[in-house]
Motif scaffolding. Structure first.
Motif, mmCIF file in Angstrom:
data_model
loop_
_atom_site.group_PDB
_atom_site.id
_atom_site.type_symbol
_atom_site.label_atom_id
_atom_site.label_comp_id
_atom_site.label_asym_id
_atom_site.label_seq_id
_atom_site.Cartn_x
_atom_site.Cartn_y
_atom_site.Cartn_z
ATOM 1 N N ASN A 129 0.874 -1.171 -0.113
ATOM 2 C CA ASN A 129 0.250 0.064 0.008
ATOM 3 C C ASN A 129 0.868 1.063 -0.066
ATOM 4 N N ALA A 130 1.879 1.123 0.907
ATOM 5 C CA ALA A 130 2.668 2.336 0.689
ATOM 6 C C ALA A 130 3.623 2.735 -0.414
ATOM 7 N N VAL A 131 4.027 1.516 -1.125
ATOM 8 C CA VAL A 131 4.947 1.702 -2.217
ATOM 9 C C VAL A 131 3.755 2.270 -3.369
ATOM 10 N N MET A 132 2.832 1.538 -3.491
ATOM 11 C CA MET A 132 1.886 1.973 -4.389
ATOM 12 C C MET A 132 1.547 3.254 -4.331
ATOM 13 N N ASN A 133 1.089 3.922 -3.118
ATOM 14 C CA ASN A 133 0.768 5.366 -2.814
ATOM 15 C C ASN A 133 2.109 6.234 -3.315
ATOM 16 N N ASN A 134 3.170 5.728 -3.294
ATOM 17 C CA ASN A 134 4.442 6.636 -3.678
ATOM 18 C C ASN A 134 4.745 6.459 -5.005
ATOM 19 N N VAL A 135 4.305 5.414 -5.713
ATOM 20 C CA VAL A 135 4.608 5.262 -7.104
ATOM 21 C C VAL A 135 3.565 5.827 -8.273
ATOM 22 N N PHE A 136 2.133 5.734 -7.767
ATOM 23 C CA PHE A 136 1.060 6.293 -8.403
ATOM 24 C C PHE A 136 1.141 7.919 -8.329
ATOM 25 N N PRO A 137 0.585 8.725 -9.315
ATOM 26 C CA PRO A 137 0.459 9.967 -9.264
ATOM 27 C C PRO A 137 -0.617 10.617 -8.348
ATOM 28 N N ASP A 138 -0.294 11.814 -7.755
ATOM 29 C CA ASP A 138 -1.382 12.289 -6.667
ATOM 30 C C ASP A 138 -2.634 12.621 -7.169
ATOM 31 N N GLU A 139 -3.248 11.568 -7.746
ATOM 32 C CA GLU A 139 -4.925 11.901 -8.135
ATOM 33 C C GLU A 139 -5.775 11.304 -7.463
ATOM 34 N N TRP A 140 -7.153 11.303 -7.465
ATOM 35 C CA TRP A 140 -8.255 11.000 -6.735
ATOM 36 C C TRP A 140 -8.027 9.389 -6.571
ATOM 37 N N TRP A 141 -7.891 8.705 -7.745
ATOM 38 C CA TRP A 141 -7.774 7.460 -7.446
ATOM 39 C C TRP A 141 -6.468 6.605 -7.161
ATOM 40 N N ARG A 142 -5.618 7.405 -6.636
ATOM 41 C CA ARG A 142 -4.359 6.844 -6.036
ATOM 42 C C ARG A 142 -4.667 5.793 -4.671
ATOM 43 N N VAL A 143 -5.407 6.544 -3.687
ATOM 44 C CA VAL A 143 -5.482 5.800 -2.616
ATOM 45 C C VAL A 143 -6.449 4.650 -2.707
ATOM 46 N N PRO A 144 -7.560 4.990 -3.325
ATOM 47 C CA PRO A 144 -8.316 3.465 -3.374
ATOM 48 C C PRO A 144 -7.550 2.180 -4.260
ATOM 49 N N LEU A 145 -6.812 2.767 -5.282
ATOM 50 C CA LEU A 145 -6.135 1.697 -6.422
ATOM 51 C C LEU A 145 -5.182 1.318 -5.439
ATOM 52 N N ALA A 146 -4.137 1.768 -4.525
ATOM 53 C CA ALA A 146 -3.403 1.155 -3.929
ATOM 54 C C ALA A 146 -3.886 0.235 -2.822
ATOM 55 N N PHE A 147 -4.929 0.639 -2.148
ATOM 56 C CA PHE A 147 -5.794 -0.118 -1.258
ATOM 57 C C PHE A 147 -6.262 -1.387 -1.842
ATOM 58 N N VAL A 148 -6.758 -1.390 -2.993
ATOM 59 C CA VAL A 148 -7.344 -2.638 -3.650
ATOM 60 C C VAL A 148 -6.260 -3.532 -4.072
ATOM 61 N N ILE A 149 -5.066 -3.008 -4.566
ATOM 62 C CA ILE A 149 -3.862 -3.759 -4.930
ATOM 63 C C ILE A 149 -3.420 -4.374 -3.841
ATOM 64 N N ALA A 150 -2.918 -3.666 -2.914
ATOM 65 C CA ALA A 150 -2.616 -4.297 -1.645
ATOM 66 C C ALA A 150 -3.411 -5.244 -1.089
ATOM 67 N N GLN A 151 -4.787 -5.079 -0.603
ATOM 68 C CA GLN A 151 -5.492 -6.024 0.019
ATOM 69 C C GLN A 151 -5.743 -7.325 -1.089
ATOM 70 N N GLY A 152 -5.965 -7.008 -2.321
ATOM 71 C CA GLY A 152 -6.276 -7.991 -3.324
ATOM 72 C C GLY A 152 -4.978 -9.016 -3.128
#
Length: 170
Positions: A129-152
């Motif tokens: 989740n931390a890595v994905m939040n640092n890799v993805f751009p600061d857009e509205w979808w960053r937090v939910p997408l990082a959460f879904v990838i980490a949880q999945g």
């Protein structure tokens, strides 16, 4: 003769009333829910196990998140609330998955293995989740997408290890 149920983690049978006979010592462990006489006799196919695992995960997430929000509303510190809710959610998942998804008898060794697995997947989930939040751009979808990838990812690891290893432990 009164009906009997097995105390969790104990081969000793105790009456449903909870009062042991003189020749049967009482074991102060939680009582198992009587679903079938021998749950290990019936194995489920992969598709059924996946569906049950996902349903159990959904219920466990409700337990985790609901308890987390409740404890925050009661003023508990965030990290303490999350730790307690995580333990409650994962315990719920283990108990239901052991009994319903994988049809396994109680086992202390299995429980310890699940605790270790959940510790590892918790680390994977938080780290990813931390890595994905640092890799993805600061857009509205960053937090939910990082959460879904980490949880999945954590969910897939949990299912594979539980099915292939943990619920094979006797």
């Amino acid at each position: 003769m009164s009906p009997r149920i097995r105390a969790y983690g104990s081969p000793t049978l105790v009456p449903v009333s909870g009062t042991p006979h003189a020749h049967e010592p009482h074991v102060p462990l939680p009582v198992e829910i009587p679903v079938t006489e021998s749950i290990a006799d019936e194995s489920l196919d992969l598709k059924t196990q996946i569906v049950r695992f996902v349903l159990t995960g959904g219920l466990s997430a409700v337990v985790d998140f609901g308890l987390y929000v409740l404890m925050l509303a009661l003023g508990l510190q965030r990290d303490v609330a999350k730790a307690i809710s995580f333990v409650a959610g994962t315990t719920t998942a283990y108990l239901i998955n052991r009994r319903w998804t994988f049809k396994a008898e109680p086992s202390r060794a299995r429980f310890v293995a699940v605790v270790v697995l959940y510790g590892v997947t918790f680390g994977v989930q938080v780290g990813l989740n931390a890595v994905m939040n640092n890799v993805f751009p600061d857009e509205w979808w960053r937090v939910p997408l990082a959460f879904v990838i980490a949880q999945g990812t954590a969910t897939v690891i949990n299912f594979v290890v539980q099915r292939a290893v943990i619920f094979k432990i006797r």
